[in-house]
Scaffold this motif. Structure first.
Motif, PDB file in Angstrom:
ATOM      1  N   LEU A 133      14.283   8.851   6.888  1.00 51.34           N
ATOM      2  CA  LEU A 133      13.548   7.591   6.830  1.00 51.34           C
ATOM      3  C   LEU A 133      12.063   7.784   6.563  1.00 51.34           C
ATOM      4  O   LEU A 133      11.382   6.842   6.145  1.00 51.34           O
ATOM      5  N   LEU A 134      11.536   8.987   6.793  1.00 54.35           N
ATOM      6  CA  LEU A 134      10.116   9.223   6.576  1.00 54.35           C
ATOM      7  C   LEU A 134       9.814   9.816   5.193  1.00 54.35           C
ATOM      8  O   LEU A 134       8.683  10.199   4.919  1.00 54.35           O
ATOM      9  N   ARG A 135      10.832   9.839   4.356  1.00 51.21           N
ATOM     10  CA  ARG A 135      10.631  10.396   3.011  1.00 51.21           C
ATOM     11  C   ARG A 135      11.010   9.354   1.961  1.00 51.21           C
ATOM     12  O   ARG A 135      11.984   8.624   2.109  1.00 51.21           O
ATOM     13  N   CYS A 136      10.186   9.271   0.920  1.00 52.51           N
ATOM     14  CA  CYS A 136      10.409   8.299  -0.162  1.00 52.51           C
ATOM     15  C   CYS A 136      11.476   8.819  -1.136  1.00 52.51           C
ATOM     16  O   CYS A 136      11.569  10.025  -1.352  1.00 52.51           O
ATOM     17  N   PRO A 164       2.514  12.223  -1.782  1.00 50.70           N
ATOM     18  CA  PRO A 164       3.688  11.649  -2.463  1.00 50.70           C
ATOM     19  C   PRO A 164       4.985  12.153  -1.834  1.00 50.70           C
ATOM     20  O   PRO A 164       5.105  13.321  -1.463  1.00 50.70           O
ATOM     21  N   GLY A 165       5.937  11.247  -1.696  1.00 49.55           N
ATOM     22  CA  GLY A 165       7.223  11.614  -1.123  1.00 49.55           C
ATOM     23  C   GLY A 165       7.302  11.415   0.379  1.00 49.55           C
ATOM     24  O   GLY A 165       8.389  11.504   0.955  1.00 49.55           O
ATOM     25  N   ILE A 166       6.143  11.137   1.035  1.00 52.80           N
ATOM     26  CA  ILE A 166       6.107  10.873   2.471  1.00 52.80           C
ATOM     27  C   ILE A 166       5.801   9.394   2.687  1.00 52.80           C
ATOM     28  O   ILE A 166       4.862   8.852   2.091  1.00 52.80           O
ATOM     29  N   VAL A 167       6.590   8.739   3.518  1.00 53.75           N
ATOM     30  CA  VAL A 167       6.390   7.315   3.795  1.00 53.75           C
ATOM     31  C   VAL A 167       5.028   7.120   4.460  1.00 53.75           C
ATOM     32  O   VAL A 167       4.647   7.864   5.361  1.00 53.75           O
ATOM     33  N   GLN A 168       4.304   6.094   4.011  1.00 53.31           N
ATOM     34  CA  GLN A 168       2.954   5.843   4.504  1.00 53.31           C
ATOM     35  C   GLN A 168       2.835   4.581   5.366  1.00 53.31           C
ATOM     36  O   GLN A 168       1.924   4.478   6.174  1.00 53.31           O
ATOM     37  N   THR A 169       3.731   3.632   5.177  1.00 56.04           N
ATOM     38  CA  THR A 169       3.600   2.344   5.863  1.00 56.04           C
ATOM     39  C   THR A 169       4.885   1.978   6.602  1.00 56.04           C
ATOM     40  O   THR A 169       5.975   2.456   6.263  1.00 56.04           O
ATOM     41  N   LEU A 170       4.745   1.085   7.577  1.00 53.47           N
ATOM     42  CA  LEU A 170       5.917   0.595   8.293  1.00 53.47           C
ATOM     43  C   LEU A 170       6.810  -0.223   7.364  1.00 53.47           C
ATOM     44  O   LEU A 170       8.032  -0.192   7.488  1.00 53.47           O
ATOM     45  N   GLY A 171       6.195  -0.927   6.441  1.00 52.19           N
ATOM     46  CA  GLY A 171       6.990  -1.694   5.483  1.00 52.19           C
ATOM     47  C   GLY A 171       7.938  -0.823   4.683  1.00 52.19           C
ATOM     48  O   GLY A 171       9.065  -1.231   4.378  1.00 52.19           O
ATOM     49  N   GLU A 172       7.499   0.387   4.368  1.00 51.60           N
ATOM     50  CA  GLU A 172       8.368   1.322   3.639  1.00 51.60           C
ATOM     51  C   GLU A 172       9.545   1.760   4.509  1.00 51.60           C
ATOM     52  O   GLU A 172      10.671   1.906   4.012  1.00 51.60           O
ATOM     53  N   ILE A 173       9.290   1.980   5.814  1.00 53.61           N
ATOM     54  CA  ILE A 173      10.396   2.338   6.706  1.00 53.61           C
ATOM     55  C   ILE A 173      11.371   1.175   6.821  1.00 53.61           C
ATOM     56  O   ILE A 173      12.598   1.374   6.796  1.00 53.61           O
ATOM     57  N   GLN A 174      10.840  -0.036   6.950  1.00 58.97           N
ATOM     58  CA  GLN A 174      11.726  -1.192   7.046  1.00 58.97           C
ATOM     59  C   GLN A 174      12.601  -1.314   5.801  1.00 58.97           C
ATOM     60  O   GLN A 174      13.795  -1.624   5.899  1.00 58.97           O
ATOM     61  N   GLN A 175      12.039  -1.043   4.645  1.00 60.75           N
ATOM     62  CA  GLN A 175      12.825  -1.093   3.416  1.00 60.75           C
ATOM     63  C   GLN A 175      13.888  -0.001   3.399  1.00 60.75           C
ATOM     64  O   GLN A 175      15.016  -0.224   2.924  1.00 60.75           O
TER      65      GLN A 175
END
Length: 252
Positions: free
Chosen positions: A249-252, A144-155
């Motif tokens: 960018l790599l953190r939610c 939790p708290g770490i970006v997992q997908t490219l879609g999340e980075i794009q967002q």
């Protein structure tokens, strides 16, 4: 001569605030190179994604990032700069793996990921190989708290106000990107003219993108330039570290 219908239909992917500007940009291209649209066949991206980057509403644009051109694969070219459509998960599921196979295949994205990890202090600049990445992947996968997908980075890019463009919006196997970029210059000039009042920061990646500096509309904007991410030196570019580290960018 009217703009071809398949280009007009692609405008539906853009936010409504952009559509009059994009149409004006297409007319500017046609005026500069009257026969260009006649030659524009068999290009990427497909599925009406040509103007997908302009889903970002104009009044939210804080940065205009310009790369070179779409990925040369139909499944990868999304209409959004360096966002490879084949990439879902970022981290490898294999024991001892680092970045996912799909990320590793997309050279620009792979080096961008490494640059972010170096900027955040999670990866040493002189040790960006598989072993070092495998430790990061093990500590990041499913956490939790770490970006997992490219879609999340794009967002995350979208939320930060990025317009993710390329110097040429199309890729064709038979045409050099620098030649297509020249044809798209009047289009990008129209886009930058529409953003003058907002004064977004122009982020230019690579020599083809830097050709935009010939335009007075580009010269009037604050700028940050770097080599294209397919160069390994991009990973340690201090200007990119300074720009992206605060964005996390790599953190939610």
């Amino acid at each position: 001569m009217p703009i071809p219908s398949h280009l007009l239909e692609a405008l539906d992917r853009a936010d409504a605030t952009w559509r009059p500007v994009l149409l004006a940009g297409l007319h500017a291209m046609q005026a500069a190179t009257p026969d260009y649209f006649d030659t524009l066949v068999d290009f990427l991206p497909t599925d009406q994604r040509l103007f997908a980057a302009f889903a970002q509403p104009m009044d939210r644009v804080r940065y205009v990032l310009v790369g070179e051109g779409p990925y040369p694969r139909a499944e990868s070219a999304t209409g959004v700069c360096f966002m490879d459509g084949t990439v879902k998960g970022l981290w490898s599921d294999e024991e001892g793996g680092g970045l996912s196979k799909a990320v590793n295949k997309a050279t620009s994205l792979r080096n961008f990921m490494k640059m972010l990890l170096v900027a955040e202090g999670r990866l040493a600049p002189d040790d960006t190989g598989t072993l070092a990445l495998s430790r990061i992947a093990a500590a990041s996968r499913g956490v939790p708290g770490i970006v997992q997908t490219l879609g999340e980075i794009q967002q995350k890019f979208f939320d930060a106000g990025f317009l993710l463009l390329n110097a040429t919006l199309v890729f064709r196997e038979t045409v050099a990107p620098v030649k297509d970029a020249k044809a798209w210059m009047p289009f990008l000039q129209t886009v930058l003219a529409a953003l003058q009042a907002r004064q977004p920061t122009l982020v230019l990646w690579g020599k083809i993108a830097e050709q935009l500096n010939k335009l007075p509309e580009a010269q009037a904007l604050p700028q940050i330039a770097a080599e294209h991410p397919y160069n390994l030196t991009f990973i340690t570019n201090s200007n990119m570290h300074a720009l992206f580290e605060p964005m996390q960018l790599l953190r939610c």
